[in-house]
Design a protein around this motif. Structure first.
Motif, PDB file in Angstrom:
ATOM      1  N   PRO A  51       0.829  -1.210   0.000  1.00  0.00           N
ATOM      2  CA  PRO A  51       0.000   0.000   0.000  1.00  0.00           C
ATOM      3  C   PRO A  51       0.864   1.260   0.000  1.00  0.00           C
ATOM      4  O   PRO A  51       1.891   1.311   0.664  1.00  0.00           O
ATOM      5  CB  PRO A  51      -0.804  -0.116   1.302  1.00  0.00           C
ATOM      6  N   THR A  52       0.427   2.252  -0.771  1.00  0.00           N
ATOM      7  CA  THR A  52       1.146   3.527  -0.814  1.00  0.00           C
ATOM      8  C   THR A  52       0.209   4.704  -0.542  1.00  0.00           C
ATOM      9  O   THR A  52       0.667   5.803  -0.273  1.00  0.00           O
ATOM     10  CB  THR A  52       1.794   3.756  -2.195  1.00  0.00           C
ATOM     11  N   ASP A  53      -1.102   4.474  -0.621  1.00  0.00           N
ATOM     12  CA  ASP A  53      -2.087   5.543  -0.476  1.00  0.00           C
ATOM     13  C   ASP A  53      -2.507   5.649   0.992  1.00  0.00           C
ATOM     14  O   ASP A  53      -3.333   4.865   1.467  1.00  0.00           O
ATOM     15  CB  ASP A  53      -3.290   5.239  -1.375  1.00  0.00           C
ATOM     16  N   VAL A  54      -1.917   6.603   1.704  1.00  0.00           N
ATOM     17  CA  VAL A  54      -2.175   6.751   3.138  1.00  0.00           C
ATOM     18  C   VAL A  54      -3.666   6.999   3.400  1.00  0.00           C
ATOM     19  O   VAL A  54      -4.229   6.466   4.357  1.00  0.00           O
ATOM     20  CB  VAL A  54      -1.309   7.882   3.741  1.00  0.00           C
ATOM     21  N   GLU A  55      -4.319   7.772   2.527  1.00  0.00           N
ATOM     22  CA  GLU A  55      -5.742   8.057   2.732  1.00  0.00           C
ATOM     23  C   GLU A  55      -6.591   6.792   2.651  1.00  0.00           C
ATOM     24  O   GLU A  55      -7.470   6.566   3.482  1.00  0.00           O
ATOM     25  CB  GLU A  55      -6.232   9.073   1.694  1.00  0.00           C
ATOM     26  N   ALA A  56      -6.323   5.951   1.648  1.00  0.00           N
ATOM     27  CA  ALA A  56      -7.091   4.704   1.485  1.00  0.00           C
ATOM     28  C   ALA A  56      -6.847   3.755   2.654  1.00  0.00           C
ATOM     29  O   ALA A  56      -7.786   3.171   3.203  1.00  0.00           O
ATOM     30  CB  ALA A  56      -6.722   4.031   0.164  1.00  0.00           C
ATOM     31  N   VAL A  57      -5.582   3.619   3.043  1.00  0.00           N
ATOM     32  CA  VAL A  57      -5.244   2.751   4.175  1.00  0.00           C
ATOM     33  C   VAL A  57      -5.855   3.330   5.454  1.00  0.00           C
ATOM     34  O   VAL A  57      -6.382   2.595   6.299  1.00  0.00           O
ATOM     35  CB  VAL A  57      -3.714   2.574   4.296  1.00  0.00           C
TER      36      VAL A  57
END
Length: 189
Positions: A51-57
């Protein structure tokens, strides 16, 4: 359950603690995960699946924190002042040979890579064991990747020992990417 520790000499300069995570911690926990996982899973998972998308995580963490599957599923955060620098997950153990009433699991201990070696891991581990004991578990178990000598040494130095259990974890669901793990345990309470 708050664990605090003042800086050497009693000064307030390094105010560090561990507490149960709040819903508002979701983004900060996600940030730690996104920064830590490339290092933790280097050589195990291709970078593009991490994972790279902090908002999604963060949105996923918000759901976990808002609606835990069981009252004994806990997320703990290590703080430096009010900044999240690591997290740990505890829950009832789910292995077939474990007793979900007596055996608790330390499912994860993750530190921000920039915050290693400052005692946060030790505080998180102690708080996780204290939390498992407060949840009336009498034994804690955790799984360690066979090649992760540093994490295994960290746990054995804290009194954990290998039991006879081992497994091969399928990381991507296809059987193409697997990791061998050993289970460590310690008596608590």
């Amino acid at each position: 359950m708050e664990h605090s520790h003042a800086a050497p000499g009693g000064g307030p300069s390094a105010d560090v603690s561990v507490r149960i995570a709040w819903d508002d911690d979701a983004e900060a926990i996600a940030g730690v995960q996104v920064r830590a996982w490339p290092d933790l899973y280097a050589g195990l998972l291709p970078a593009e699946v991490l994972p790279t998308d902090v908002e999604a995580v963060g949105a996923q963490w918000r759901q976990v924190l808002a609606r835990p599957a069981d009252a004994r599923h806990r997320v703990l955060v290590a703080l430096e002042r009010n900044r999240v620098v690591g997290f740990a997950l505890t829950s009832p153990a789910v292995d077939p040979d474990c007793d979900p009433v007596a055996d608790g699991e330390l499912a994860e201990v993750t530190l921000d890579p920039a915050e290693r070696g400052k005692g946060h891991g030790s505080r998180l581990l102690q708080a996780a064991v204290d939390t498992l004991a407060a949840d009336r578990f009498t034994r804690a178990v955790t799984w360690v990747n066979v090649g992760d000598d540093a994490f295994r040494r960290f746990l054995t130095d804290a009194g954990w020992a290998a039991d006879t259990a081992h497994r091969e974890l399928d990381l991507d669901g296809t059987g193409a990417t697997t990791v061998k793990q050993v289970r460590l345990h310690t008596a608590i309470g």
